[in-house]
Design an enzyme around this catalytic site. Sequence first.
Site, PDB file in Angstrom:
ATOM      1  N   GLU A   1      35.092  37.152  30.695  1.00 57.42           N
ATOM      2  CA  GLU A   1      35.767  36.047  31.368  1.00 57.42           C
ATOM      3  C   GLU A   1      37.277  36.298  31.355  1.00 57.42           C
ATOM      4  O   GLU A   1      37.838  36.765  30.364  1.00 57.42           O
ATOM      5  CB  GLU A   1      35.453  34.728  30.667  1.00 57.42           C
ATOM      6  CG  GLU A   1      36.106  33.514  31.326  1.00 57.42           C
ATOM      7  CD  GLU A   1      35.781  32.205  30.622  1.00 57.42           C
ATOM      8  OE1 GLU A   1      35.832  31.165  31.271  1.00 57.42           O
ATOM      9  OE2 GLU A   1      35.484  32.242  29.405  1.00 57.42           O
TER      10      GLU A   1
ATOM     11  N   LYS B   1      32.636  28.883  38.133  1.00 56.27           N
ATOM     12  CA  LYS B   1      32.209  28.207  36.907  1.00 56.27           C
ATOM     13  C   LYS B   1      31.842  26.756  37.207  1.00 56.27           C
ATOM     14  O   LYS B   1      32.646  25.985  37.732  1.00 56.27           O
ATOM     15  CB  LYS B   1      33.333  28.274  35.871  1.00 56.27           C
ATOM     16  CG  LYS B   1      32.969  27.822  34.476  1.00 56.27           C
ATOM     17  CD  LYS B   1      34.159  28.105  33.551  1.00 56.27           C
ATOM     18  CE  LYS B   1      33.832  27.888  32.102  1.00 56.27           C
ATOM     19  NZ  LYS B   1      35.007  28.250  31.243  1.00 56.27           N
TER      20      LYS B   1
ATOM     21  N   CYS C   1      30.771  31.341  30.524  1.00 53.60           N
ATOM     22  CA  CYS C   1      31.185  30.713  29.272  1.00 53.60           C
ATOM     23  C   CYS C   1      30.536  29.356  29.023  1.00 53.60           C
ATOM     24  O   CYS C   1      29.387  29.277  28.607  1.00 53.60           O
ATOM     25  CB  CYS C   1      32.712  30.620  29.227  1.00 53.60           C
ATOM     26  SG  CYS C   1      33.376  30.390  27.557  1.00 53.60           S
TER      27      CYS C   1
END
Length: 283
Positions: free
Chosen positions: A43, A112, A153
């Site tokens: 990331e 995301k 994440c």
Amino acid sequence: MTTFRLALIQLLVSPVKLDNLRRACGFIKEAAQQGAKIVALPECFNSPYGTKYFSEYAEPIPGESTQALAEVAKECGIYLIGGSIPEKDGERLYNTCAVFGPDGSLLVKHRKIHLFDIDVPGKIRFQESETLSPGNSFSVFDTPYCRVGVGICYDIRFAELAQIYTRRGCQLLVYPGAFNMTTGPAHWELLQRSRAVDNQVYVATASPARDDKTSYIAWGHSSVVNPWGEVIAKAGSEETVTYSDIDLQYLAEIRQQIPIHSQRRSDLYSIEAKDQDTEQPLH
């Protein structure tokens, strides 16, 4: 092919974007030379991680960083999961993972979905939503080896996403992520093992290397977990490339031994996706 090699690049990210790109491409080439067919970056691999950096380092897709990734994926003939970069699209910023095929084509652009907004008193407060917008789509791509689902994440904390990916035929879930020194030791491995066992899939995470001099310190420990919930590869905190051979025959055996996918009580409960993609029967 029932077995293929996966590589996770745990990059030490610097404030210099061009340096990050150069070193990332070098590690990608090294991984390909070691037989990796799918390679993943961490990331925010091209910029420091922090709300104050996102707008400064943001770029469109296609742009400088993703062009470099497309070229190296084609040069090496691999599937490249490009970690994530701050993406600028109009007036909005996203935390975005671009995935490229062996011909250099863009296969998936995962923005995301779940923004990292947490407040642990006395330890860490971080609010991605102060600068970023969330993505609104699932991200799955096909390879000759298996179907792969992508999250970033904080997405790994949401079991529903992994379940939907699994129901759509994914056998490998990859999460570029930068957990920190509070959530990392507590939840990083736990969440990976949970998603793997819940869905009987391989789960892989690619973290930045730890840099104690930065304002946000990444936990590191990029990992691969098998469908039995075992950690079969794990980095330390330093810059490195971690390899694991993904065995799809082993995955099939686990699903046959403990057939949870055919035992679910869909008459009592369900996980519902809001888009129109179809799901595949699992065995």
